[in-house]
Enzyme design. Structure first.
Site: not given
Length: 431
Positions: A62, A66, A311, A315
């Site tokens: 996972h 992007r 996960d 950003h």
């Protein structure tokens, strides 16, 4: 015949083959050729693994890479390089890109982009969207997704709320042996809340996501999986309630698996307060209570939990440099996951070394039916070499990922990847 690579003198921990002891591992032509004692190097390059652990390659089920669409936050190349630096030989990439990976051509596109990183990072397996555009309205073309190399189906952070559509998804996915991966969150119970609902959120004056939002979603998904005999994988499970539902489902013979993340194993919602509302503690599912953390660790030990996944959700720094409620969910994890779990759970005696390796390698491989997860002769020559005594400090500025937001910044850890080998080639090595 290629020259080959001989990994000599390490402690080989291969739970799938029942091996735990000093062995040599000979890799040649992209496959494991032999595992044994005092192997002849012949013409092979020799890697001295004395004092190190030699494990089947770690697999992350996972991660968010992007690309396409948000290359400023991460690219396939930077993500796969970061994965290798974290000891991962393979990564499953989630489909919430722009455009969404929801078709055979899109799967093929990201696979070709990953192929150009060969020799410099981990392998990449695409997970495609269950519904077109992740809109929850119309199923994607599962057959062409499987043919193009897709390994599972998921609308990622968008829980597929339409029960009828989910039923058809399970039925159709079964024709192609594709698991359905669900993010368990009934958003009618949690929408807009930045953290877990409990005493801490009440004290801080923040809206909270109740544990039942996850449990209710998982319970419904299990019922539909039972109806259809479908393969359900619960992504980043975080609550004791949901874990108990999965445990019961397994006992009843349902085809259900689940994963957890390192941050849900070592941090609680109290971190939001102690960090001074640091957005490095904002992820979805949110950090939960200590009772949930204890339940997850018990699930690691008793086999209810099948895998540990990162996960990884990078950003741009500017996106995270806002107030807590406005910040996006997600933290990075590829370069810290294995080390954090080793330091906090293995080195402290909470989790056995064999179980640690299982949760990062054979477990993930079996969940999605991926190559690897073992060093048996003939298996892919994907190897994670791990230094259990290495001590280091997490410095996000040194990450290969473009993402820097991690709740583990500044942590001093015991245990670190020493080398990552993919298809018999060393793609990353500790300096």
């Amino acid at each position: 015949m290629s020259r080959g690579l001989l990994i000599r003198g390490g402690r080989v921990v291969d739970p799938a083959s029942g091996i735990d002891g000093r062995r040599d591992v000979l890799l040649r032509d992209g496959l494991v050729e032999r595992v044994g004692e005092s192997l002849d190097a012949q013409d092979a390059e020799v890697f001295d693994a004395s004092g190190l652990l030699v494990c089947p390659g770690f697999i992350d089920l996972h991660a968010h890479l992007r690309e396409p669409g948000r290359e400023y936050a991460e690219t396939i190349h930077t993500g796969l390089a970061a994965a290798a630096a974290g000891g991962f030989t393979a990564v499953c990439a989630m489909p919430n890109t722009n455009p969404v990976v929801d078709s055979g051509p899109m799967c093929e596109h990201v696979r070709m982009r990953a192929a150009t990183a060969t020799g410099r990072g981990a392998r990449m397996y695409p997970i495609a969207a269950i519904s077109k555009g992740q809109k929850g309205e119309e199923l994607s073309e599962f057959g062409e997704i499987r043919q193009a190399g897709g390994v599972a189906l998921s609308d990622d952070g968008k829980w597929l709320a339409d029960a009828g559509l989910l039923r058809r998804a399970f039925e159709h996915a079964g024709l192609f042996d594709l698991p359905i991966v669900q993010h368990g969150e009934d958003k009618s119970l949690s929408e807009g809340a930045p953290m877990h609902e409990g005493a801490v959120s009440t004290r801080l004056g923040l809206a909270g996501q109740p544990a039942v939002a996850e449990a209710a979603a998982v319970a419904r998904d299990l019922l539909i999986a039972e109806l259809t005999s479908g393969r359900l994988h619960v992504a980043h499970l975080s609550t004791a309630q949901a874990l108990e539902l999965v445990r019961r489902g397994k006992a009843d013979g349902l085809r259900v698996t689940c994963e957890v993340t390192p941050h849900h194993l070592v941090l609680t919602d109290a971190e939001v307060a102690t960090s001074g509302f640091s957005t490095r503690t904002k992820m979805n599912p949110p950090l939960r209570e200590s009772s949930d953390l204890a339940a997850l660790i018990a699930g690691l030990k008793d086999g209810t939990i099948d895998a540990i996944a990162t996960d990884h959700a990078p950003h741009h720094a500017d996106e995270k440099a806002v107030d807590y409620e406005s910040a996006p969910f997600g933290v990075v994890g590829l370069e810290t996951a294995a080390a954090v779990v080793h330091d906090r759970l293995v080195a402290t005696g909470i989790l056995s070394l064999e179980r640690f390796v299982w949760l990062f390698s054979p477990g993930p491989a079996r969940v999605l039916g991926l190559p690897g997860g073992t060093l048996a002769p003939g298996s892919p020559a994907d190897v994670t070499v791990f230094a259990p005594e290495a001590r280091w400090k997490v410095d996000p500025a040194r990450f290969l990922s473009k993402g820097r937001s991690t709740p583990f910044a500044g942590w001093e850890l015991k245990g670190a990847p020493a080398a990552t080998i993919v298809a018999g080639a060393i793609v990353w090595r500790a300096s």
